[in-house]
Enzyme design. Sequence first.
Site, short mmCIF file in Angstrom:
data_model
loop_
_atom_site.label_atom_id
_atom_site.label_comp_id
_atom_site.label_asym_id
_atom_site.label_seq_id
_atom_site.Cartn_x
_atom_site.Cartn_y
_atom_site.Cartn_z
N HIS A 164 33.80 -11.46 -29.97
CA HIS A 164 32.70 -11.88 -30.87
C HIS A 164 31.84 -10.67 -31.20
O HIS A 164 31.96 -9.63 -30.54
CB HIS A 164 31.90 -13.03 -30.24
CG HIS A 164 31.08 -12.66 -29.03
ND1 HIS A 164 31.64 -12.28 -27.82
CD2 HIS A 164 29.74 -12.59 -28.84
CE1 HIS A 164 30.68 -12.03 -26.95
NE2 HIS A 164 29.52 -12.19 -27.54
N HIS A 218 28.74 -9.56 -30.92
CA HIS A 218 27.56 -9.00 -30.27
C HIS A 218 27.77 -7.53 -29.92
O HIS A 218 28.88 -7.12 -29.57
CB HIS A 218 27.19 -9.81 -29.02
CG HIS A 218 26.47 -11.08 -29.35
ND1 HIS A 218 26.42 -12.16 -28.50
CD2 HIS A 218 25.77 -11.44 -30.46
CE1 HIS A 218 25.73 -13.14 -29.07
NE2 HIS A 218 25.32 -12.73 -30.25
N ASP A 263 27.12 -5.71 -27.43
CA ASP A 263 27.66 -5.33 -26.12
C ASP A 263 29.15 -5.68 -26.00
O ASP A 263 29.73 -5.59 -24.91
CB ASP A 263 26.85 -5.98 -24.98
CG ASP A 263 26.86 -7.49 -25.01
OD1 ASP A 263 26.74 -8.08 -26.10
OD2 ASP A 263 27.01 -8.10 -23.94
N HIS A 264 29.77 -6.05 -27.12
CA HIS A 264 31.21 -6.32 -27.13
C HIS A 264 31.94 -5.47 -28.18
O HIS A 264 33.12 -5.18 -28.02
CB HIS A 264 31.47 -7.81 -27.38
CG HIS A 264 30.85 -8.67 -26.31
ND1 HIS A 264 31.58 -9.25 -25.31
CD2 HIS A 264 29.55 -8.98 -26.05
CE1 HIS A 264 30.76 -9.89 -24.48
NE2 HIS A 264 29.53 -9.74 -24.91
N HIS A 286 28.83 -19.90 -28.55
CA HIS A 286 27.95 -18.78 -28.20
C HIS A 286 27.53 -18.09 -29.51
O HIS A 286 26.34 -17.88 -29.76
CB HIS A 286 28.70 -17.83 -27.28
CG HIS A 286 27.98 -16.58 -26.93
ND1 HIS A 286 26.82 -16.56 -26.18
CD2 HIS A 286 28.24 -15.27 -27.23
CE1 HIS A 286 26.41 -15.30 -26.04
NE2 HIS A 286 27.25 -14.50 -26.67
N ASP A 325 32.08 -14.25 -23.96
CA ASP A 325 30.86 -14.92 -23.48
C ASP A 325 30.95 -16.43 -23.67
O ASP A 325 29.92 -17.09 -23.89
CB ASP A 325 29.63 -14.38 -24.22
CG ASP A 325 29.29 -12.94 -23.84
OD1 ASP A 325 29.94 -12.39 -22.94
OD2 ASP A 325 28.37 -12.38 -24.45
N HIS A 334 30.96 -10.71 -18.45
CA HIS A 334 29.75 -10.33 -17.71
C HIS A 334 29.83 -10.73 -16.24
O HIS A 334 30.43 -11.75 -15.90
CB HIS A 334 28.50 -11.00 -18.32
CG HIS A 334 28.14 -10.49 -19.67
ND1 HIS A 334 27.36 -9.36 -19.86
CD2 HIS A 334 28.43 -10.94 -20.91
CE1 HIS A 334 27.20 -9.15 -21.16
NE2 HIS A 334 27.84 -10.10 -21.83
#
Length: 255
Positions: free
Chosen positions: A55, A57, A59-60, A113, A132, A170
């Site tokens: 996805h 975001h 941090d991905h 999410h 996530d 995570h």
Amino acid sequence: MLEILQVPALSDNYIYLLHEPESGQTAAVDPAAAEPVLSALAARGWRLSWVFNTHPHWDHVGANLALKQATGCQVVGFGGDSSRIPGIDRLVGEGDALELGASSCKVLEVPGHTRGHIAYWFAEANALFCGDTLFALGCGRLFEGTPEQMWNSLCKLRDLPEATRIYCAHEYTLDNARFALSLEPDYPPLLQRARQVEQQRAHNQPTVPSLLGEEKLTNPFLRADDLDFQARLKMRGERAVVVFAEIRRRKDRFR
Ligand code: ZN
Ligand code: FE
């Protein structure tokens, strides 16, 4: 045989390097940062062929462009989110098959999410890379999706074989365990798992991957349709999605 290397990044992210030795192909799932990926590749003499994003975001997908530049890899992501995935080359959706040398995986759409979110399921390797969506003892926050979407997505993952290892993005398990215990302080399987998680974290060991079978038994978000658990929440007989939404709301407000 697929080799899976877990690379910690940022404060609590896991990046996964998937290596198929016959072909020498390697994929990085959700690269939050380039440096840890490049050093892990160098240490093993692996060459990066793909980035697999779950996805959009930061941090991905944060290291997509840096990794493309450094390695010439190609980026795979959900077609419906192509405008939000930096450097995307290959647009995929529900049911698509991807090959990593002799290993193959299937793309599952699991929104909730974010409005677009996919998981990569390697059936033969018993491995699920779910970003996530499903966490060990938890699930992702509903940033863009509805409780209905997330509940449906979780049910879809719950239907996979129990021996599936859940490679989430995570290390949130200790916090998730505390929340789960707040709902069900005397549920023996949960108590046992929470103790194990505490010990692992005390020794700085990862709690990820977990097995889908243990998530089905102890993850509160996968148990919204369990009548005993519903009774515990004083919601017995309520629609599962309503129970799920209530658990998610409580988690959002927890401590
Ligand atoms: Zn996210
Ligand atoms: Fe994340």
